[in-house]
Design an enzyme around this catalytic site. Structure first.
Site, short mmCIF file in Angstrom:
data_model
loop_
_atom_site.label_atom_id
_atom_site.label_comp_id
_atom_site.label_asym_id
_atom_site.label_seq_id
_atom_site.Cartn_x
_atom_site.Cartn_y
_atom_site.Cartn_z
N PHE A 118 -18.11 10.40 3.48
CA PHE A 118 -17.16 9.99 2.45
C PHE A 118 -17.24 8.49 2.23
O PHE A 118 -17.44 7.71 3.16
CB PHE A 118 -15.74 10.37 2.89
CG PHE A 118 -14.66 9.89 1.96
CD1 PHE A 118 -14.28 10.65 0.88
CD2 PHE A 118 -14.04 8.66 2.15
CE1 PHE A 118 -13.29 10.21 0.02
CE2 PHE A 118 -13.05 8.21 1.30
CZ PHE A 118 -12.68 9.01 0.23
N ARG A 134 -0.95 15.49 -1.84
CA ARG A 134 -2.31 14.99 -2.05
C ARG A 134 -3.23 16.20 -2.21
O ARG A 134 -3.22 17.11 -1.38
CB ARG A 134 -2.75 14.14 -0.86
CG ARG A 134 -1.84 12.98 -0.58
CD ARG A 134 -2.31 12.16 0.59
NE ARG A 134 -3.54 11.46 0.28
CZ ARG A 134 -4.14 10.62 1.13
NH1 ARG A 134 -3.61 10.41 2.31
NH2 ARG A 134 -5.23 10.01 0.79
N ASP A 193 -5.05 6.17 -4.26
CA ASP A 193 -4.77 7.56 -4.63
C ASP A 193 -4.75 7.74 -6.14
O ASP A 193 -4.65 6.78 -6.91
CB ASP A 193 -3.41 8.00 -4.06
CG ASP A 193 -3.56 8.49 -2.63
OD1 ASP A 193 -4.69 8.51 -2.14
OD2 ASP A 193 -2.54 8.83 -2.01
N ASP A 205 -1.35 -1.09 5.95
CA ASP A 205 -1.60 -0.63 7.32
C ASP A 205 -3.06 -0.37 7.63
O ASP A 205 -3.41 -0.09 8.76
CB ASP A 205 -0.80 0.64 7.61
CG ASP A 205 -1.37 1.84 6.87
OD1 ASP A 205 -1.74 1.70 5.69
OD2 ASP A 205 -1.46 2.93 7.47
N ASN A 224 -8.53 -1.29 4.47
CA ASN A 224 -8.69 -1.53 3.03
C ASN A 224 -7.60 -2.43 2.46
O ASN A 224 -7.67 -2.84 1.30
CB ASN A 224 -8.73 -0.21 2.26
CG ASN A 224 -7.45 0.59 2.44
OD1 ASN A 224 -6.77 0.46 3.46
ND2 ASN A 224 -7.11 1.41 1.49
N ASP A 225 -6.59 -2.75 3.26
CA ASP A 225 -5.51 -3.65 2.80
C ASP A 225 -5.71 -5.09 3.26
O ASP A 225 -4.93 -5.97 2.89
CB ASP A 225 -4.15 -3.14 3.31
CG ASP A 225 -3.85 -1.73 2.86
OD1 ASP A 225 -4.09 -1.44 1.68
OD2 ASP A 225 -3.41 -0.91 3.69
N ARG A 255 -5.91 4.24 -8.00
CA ARG A 255 -7.37 4.26 -7.99
C ARG A 255 -7.93 2.86 -7.80
O ARG A 255 -8.87 2.44 -8.47
CB ARG A 255 -7.91 4.85 -9.29
CG ARG A 255 -7.48 6.27 -9.59
CD ARG A 255 -8.07 7.24 -8.61
NE ARG A 255 -7.96 8.63 -9.07
CZ ARG A 255 -8.16 9.69 -8.29
NH1 ARG A 255 -8.45 9.51 -7.02
NH2 ARG A 255 -8.05 10.91 -8.76
N ASP A 273 0.86 -1.18 0.00
CA ASP A 273 0.00 0.00 0.00
C ASP A 273 0.90 1.23 0.00
O ASP A 273 2.10 1.13 0.26
CB ASP A 273 -0.89 -0.04 1.25
CG ASP A 273 -1.78 1.18 1.36
OD1 ASP A 273 -2.33 1.61 0.33
OD2 ASP A 273 -1.93 1.70 2.47
#
EC number: 7.6.2.1
Length: 1097
Positions: free
Chosen positions: A508, A568, A650, A786, A789-790, A759, A377
């Site tokens: 979000f 970012r 990202d 970490d 989502n991983d 993405r 990641d």
């Protein structure tokens, strides 16, 4: 309440579980049968059980003790270990199930035990207490009906999250008011997703129609979470016991098997075939020998009855020691004990976190030395996830905090629109977030938030981006103060407090990649503020200085790549809503929130309708710094022969900047793009084939140049986005007719030194890992991340590593190993992984080797005893060979061996290539060890046979018998296999000397005692005085020394020739290390002479 109020429809009584948590595996009654069943599911254990039963049933040449005792030892040790672990789980369960809980009954608070809770009970929870089950928040001691919760034990996030009470019950303050509530709750069936809940509460008031209110994840308090900054709450139990989300997440991960374990099983099958072949050959030869017409029949060797199956089983028993049952125990002990070296490693301890590396499973230690692909990641793994506000751009004008005074700053007014957009932009960032404000906090007795004697606020949030943006606005003159009674307060640049009523929060999500709030100003105006990724905001903008803002965003992306920093960007937009538009938006949101079916899809549709026709205000830039030594780690992994892929959600520009900063991409790297933008210009088929031709052409040119000039050539880096990946992985390309896109994509990736996937949704990360795992090379994969989502890719990879980062501990909890920082991956793989692999590879090969040496003389002996199943060795030797005489030296070797030093492995990552692709457990190596074992066994047997061809007499005239012959062979065997391990040892310590020489001494002492005493419990005394008689013979001593030397000689010659003629990189490093040691010793010897010479001069 458990009984429905009058008027409730379609009530179906259900049976709910109690609130008991059960994480244990066994009970007192089922432990023995269940544990035995699980252990005998292992092929080796079941095989030895069958052999043991055969020995009991039929007349076999060896005692049942020889198989039963090792099997009993293995089963007992494993059962004790598993039983102890389960007893600890029972203790933990009892402490949880018996903890006190306050329940509201008949208008009073009654204290009871946690396991007695039932669905429908109303629970009172006080500050700093843990929620006993999954609860729906009814009311809170806070006037706005909110409470703050930390979910550290669930997902590791230490930030305070806000939860909301049901609007119709938030005014309840006393136990009587809460107890008077009449309502029913409809909700989804229990499911493990911590962040999803769909329900509805119907509140009955007198005889009126029930009032329906939506329930979502913001109303559900999860078991294991802790109440913070709230005096108390009242909540109703909705999921209890094993149906709570925390319990549903207890589900065990799928069992991962290492390449070494697969090799062991393959070798075991080969040896099983050898065993069956030996038994068949001996059975056939026995009857051929007995029924030969010219064979004499002395009285002591009568022909036996024809029972081929019984004889076959007897030979199986005689030769069964070729299958090393103790190897599995030794491997388990090696993995379990060896895993502590990772947790004890001080270099992998992080002072900031106060934690070191963790091992969640020890079954994959050696797999760390076989990794070929690393999937990582970006945010929080390669970067620190410590955001710092750099700048913002409003209508093309750039604002940099450090260049502007933190006091009130009046910017020049170049027009009303600009000034209005500037104010709206700053207000949007102060309002569009989920940040909480805390005045002060006591941590370890020290108060945070105290500045110059007066309290100052500080911000906390589950997202570091939001805190950075709000703090950035504070430095630019706009301070977010608090959320109180549903009103958000900000202090503007003129020191005036502005209040906005917070009406709706559009949270979000990773699909929309934006969040919005709807607020009402003091003048009654409705405003919708939205912030999100540029790709999700720009298409929804209808006015504003789009080109200027877009140019600044692209410029930041270029600066990120050139300056090797990761910026970012988030874009900010707004929309004014009329009263009718606001009512329509409320209708869409309420309708979607009340839906029990497909609520997420309906909410997404509602958000899509509301979030449109924006006016663009500007953009922000936040820097996420690279982690310490991340670039050095990636460079070392490349040198070690691993391919590193970055999988991130990202956008491409930000991710590419991080890849350049971390040296994943170099200046010379030619970037190949496989993105949605390019596939819109060209068809996916054309783009894929063009990229494939490019890399194949360059590979052929590079191969020629490299062979001629020996120089580094151009390497490729691939960038692919989530949308294009979905198209590539699509099972059937309609009308394509051009073959499978997956294979073309894989071919391109094989020829790229690094790949960036941007993405990416969490599921796509797992799909990428699965795609590489299933490719024709079947490489070993490692995933590191970490965040929550991983987790999917961590579970999918052969080895999953979690980083104890700022996005929670869910990744660390679901991983096989957890490390504090990305830089620790270097030592984890290049040092620990390297050591683990060479140790266990030697252990496996050595076990098979020493068992061939052990049992092959027994096979040869049958040719000299008429295939009568006469054992060559005594029962005690058969039983203790693998348990006592040869077990400890190899176990210690597999724990402490270091063929090269740690510093050498870290300094020369290329040494990792020597052990890649399971090189030490390939079939040629296995065949060498087996042939070496056969050679040594032949040497032991025939050496002893020919040296004592004639009947040998001792000094007192006694003759050597068959037990003396077997003891001589066994003595040479034990000394040879132990000294073979000593020759393979490179790292000698006092404990090595103690165990190796101690094992040989133990064998001698045991043999002297076993043969020197008449044991009353034995019905035979065949070994009495045999060992002492053998040692009293000079020729026996000479033959032992000679046979040991001859047995070890071929391996020594092979090693010398290989090191001289074609040394590996590891062997060259060993020679270099030895030269340095010799030079250092020579210098130490010469130092006194030099000092003496100087003194004389």
């Amino acid at each position: 309440h458990k009984e429905p109020p009058p008027g409730a429809e379609a009530y179906i009584p259900q049976r709910y579980p109690d609130n008991r948590i059960v994480s244990s595996k066994y009970t007192f009654w089922n432990f023995i049968p269940k544990n035995l069943f699980e252990q005998f599911r292992r092929i080796a254990n079941f095989y030895f059980l069958v052999i043991f039963l055969v020995q009991l049933i039929i007349d076999t040449p060896t005692s049942p003790v020889t198989s039963g005792l090792p099997l009993f030892f293995v089963i007992t040790v494993t059962a004790i270990k598993q039983g102890y672990e389960d007893w600890l789980r029972h203790k933990a369960d009892c402490s949880i199930n018996e903890c006190p809980v306050d329940v509201v009954q008949q208008g009073k608070v009654v204290r009871t035990q946690s396991h007695k809770l039932r669905v429908g009970d109303i629970v009172m929870v006080r500050e700093d207490e843990t929620f006993p089950c999954d609860l729906i928040l009814l009311s809170s001691s806070r006037h706005d009906g909110t409470c703050y919760v930390t979910t550290t034990s669930l997902d590791g996030e230490s930030s305070h999250k806000t939860y909301y009470a049901v609007p119709d019950t938030m005014a309840f303050r006393t136990e009587r008011e809460v107890d008077s509530l009449h309502a029913t709750i409809e909700c989804e069936q229990p499911q493990p997703d911590l962040y999803k809940f769909v329900g509805r509460i119907n509140i009955y008031k007198d005889k009126e129609e029930p009032v329906a209110r939506p329930l979502g994840a913001e109303n559900l308090l999860l078991r294991g979470a802790t109440l913070k900054n709230t005096q108390h709450i009242y909540a109703v139990a909705v999921y209890t016991g094993m149906e709570t989300k925390m319990a549903l997440n207890y589900q065990s991960k799928s069992q991962k098997r290492s390449a070494v374990e697969k090799s062991m099983n393959a070798f075991l099958i080969v040896y099983l075939c050898i065993l069956i072949s030996k038994a068949v050959i001996n059975t056939v030869l026995k009857y051929a020998w007995q029924w030969s017409p010219d064979r004499d029949e002395p009285w002591y060797n009568h022909r036996t009855e024809i029972e081929p199956f019984t004889d076959f089983l007897a030979f199986m028993v005689l030769f069964n020691y070729i299958i090393p049952v103790s190897m599995y125990v030794t491997v388990e002990m090696q993995k379990f004990l060896g895993s502590y070296f990772i947790t004890w490693d001080e270099e992998m301890f992080d002072e900031e976190l106060g934690e070191g590396a963790q091992v969640n499973t020890s079954d994959l230690n050696e797999e760390l030395g076989q990794v070929e692909y690393v999937f990582t990641d970006k945010t929080g793994t390669l970067t620190e996830n410590n955001m710092e506000f750099i700048e913002c751009c409003v209508d093309g004008n750039v604002y940099i905090p450090h260049a502007i005074s933190a006091t009130k700053q009046h910017h020049p007014n170049n027009g009303g629109t600009k000034n209005e957009h500037e104010d709206l932009f700053f207000r949007a960032l102060c309002l569009c977030h989920t940040v909480q404000v805390k005045e002060e906090e006591t941590v370890d007795g020290i108060k945070r938030g105290i500045h110059q004697g007066r309290p100052t606020s500080f911000y906390i949030s589950s997202s570091p981006d939001e805190v950075a943006l709000v703090e950035g606005m504070k430095r630019l003159g706009y301070t977010y103060l608090r959320l109180k009674d549903n009103y958000m307060e900000i202090l503007n640049k003129d020191d005036e407090i502005e209040r906005f009523e917070l009406l709706h929060v559009l949270n979000f999500d990773s699909v929309r990649r934006r969040m919005s709030v709807i607020v009402k100003t003091s003048s009654g105006e409705y405003l919708l503020f939205c912030k999100g990724a540029d790709s999700s905001i720009f298409p929804r903008v209808v006015s504003g200085k789009l080109e200027q803002v877009k140019a600044r965003v692209e410029q930041n992306a270029v600066v990120s790549i050139i300056c090797i920093i990761g910026l970012r960007t988030l874009c900010v937009a707004y929309r004014r809503l009329s009263a009718s538009e606001y009512e329509q938006a409320c209708h869409h949101l309420t309708e979607a929130k009340l839906a029990l079916q497909d609520r997420e899809q309906r909410l997404a549709q509602a958000y899509d309708i509301i979030e449109r026709d924006f006016v663009l205000l500007g953009a922000t830039a936040v820097e996420d710094r690279l982690q310490e030594k991340a670039a050095d780690t990636i460079e070392s992994l490349h040198k070690a022969g691993m391919k590193v892929w970055v999988l991130t959600g990202d956008k491409m520009e930000t991710a590419a900047a991080t890849c350049y900063a971390s040296k994943l991409f170099r200046r010379s790297t030619q970037i190949l793009e496989l993105t949605k933008k390019r596939t819109e210009e060209q068809s996916l088929h054309d783009v894929l084939f063009e990229l494939n031709r490019t890399v194949l052409r360059q590979r052929s040119i590079s191969g020629y140049i490299h062979s001629m000039l020996s120089v580094d050539c151009l390497d490729f880096g691939l960038i692919i986005d989530g949308a294009t990946l979905s198209a590539v992985l699509k099972p059937n390309q309609e009308g394509a007719g051009h073959g499978n896109y997956r294979e073309i994509f894989l071919e391109i990736c094989r020829n790229c030194s690094a790949v960036l996937c941007c993405r990416m949704a969490p599921l796509q990360k797992a799909q990428i890992v699965k795609l590489i795992k299933a490719s024709k090379e079947h490489p070993i994969t490692l995933a590191i991340g970490d965040g929550a989502n991983d987790v999917s890719m961590i579970l999918e990879a052969h080895v999953g590593i979690g980083i104890m980062g700022k996005e929670g501990r869910q990744a660390a909890r679901n991983s096989d190993y957890a490390i504090p920082k990305f830089k620790h991956l270097k030592k984890m793989l290049l040092v620990h992984g390297h050591y683990y692999y060479i140790r266990i590879a030697e252990l496996v090969q050595y076990f098979f080797y020493k068992n061939v040496c052990f049992i092959f003389p027994q096979f040869l002996y049958q040719f000299f005893c008429g295939f009568s199943q006469q054992p060559l060795y005594d029962t005690a030797y058969l039983t203790l060979y693998n348990i006592s005489f040869t077990s400890l030296p190899i176990l210690l070797y597999s724990l402490v061996e270091q063929h090269v030093t740690m510093e050498t492995l870290k300094r020369e990552p290329s040494l990792y290539r020597d052990i890649a692709k399971n090189s030490l457990l390939r079939w040629p190596v296995f065949l060498y060890w087996t042939c070496l074992g056969v050679f040594d066994a032949v040497t032991f047997f025939f050496g002893a046979y020919f040296l004592f061809d004639n009947t040998t007499f001792t000094s007192n005239g006694q003759m050597f018998g068959n037990w003396t012959f077997g003891t001589l062979v066994f003595t040479v065997l034990v000394f040879t296999v132990t000294l073979k391990l000593a020759l393979d040892t490179h790292h000698w310590t006092w404990i090595n000397h103690f165990v190796i020489w101690g094992s040989l001494l133990f064998y001698v002492i045991f043999s002297l005692l076993w043969g020197g005493i008449i044991w009353p419990f034995l019905n035979y005394q065949r070994m009495y005085y045999v060992f002492m008689q053998m040692l009293s013979s000079g020729p026996a001593w000479l033959s032992i020394i000679l046979l040991i030397t001859v047995s070890l000689l071929p391996d020594v010659i092979k090693k010398v020739l290989c090191r001289t003629m074609c040394p590996t990189a590891t062997e060259r490093a060993q020679v270099g290390m030895q030269q340095l040691l010799c030079e250092a010793e020579a210098l130490n010897l010469l130092r006194p002479l030099i000092a003496l010479s100087i003194t004389m001069i």
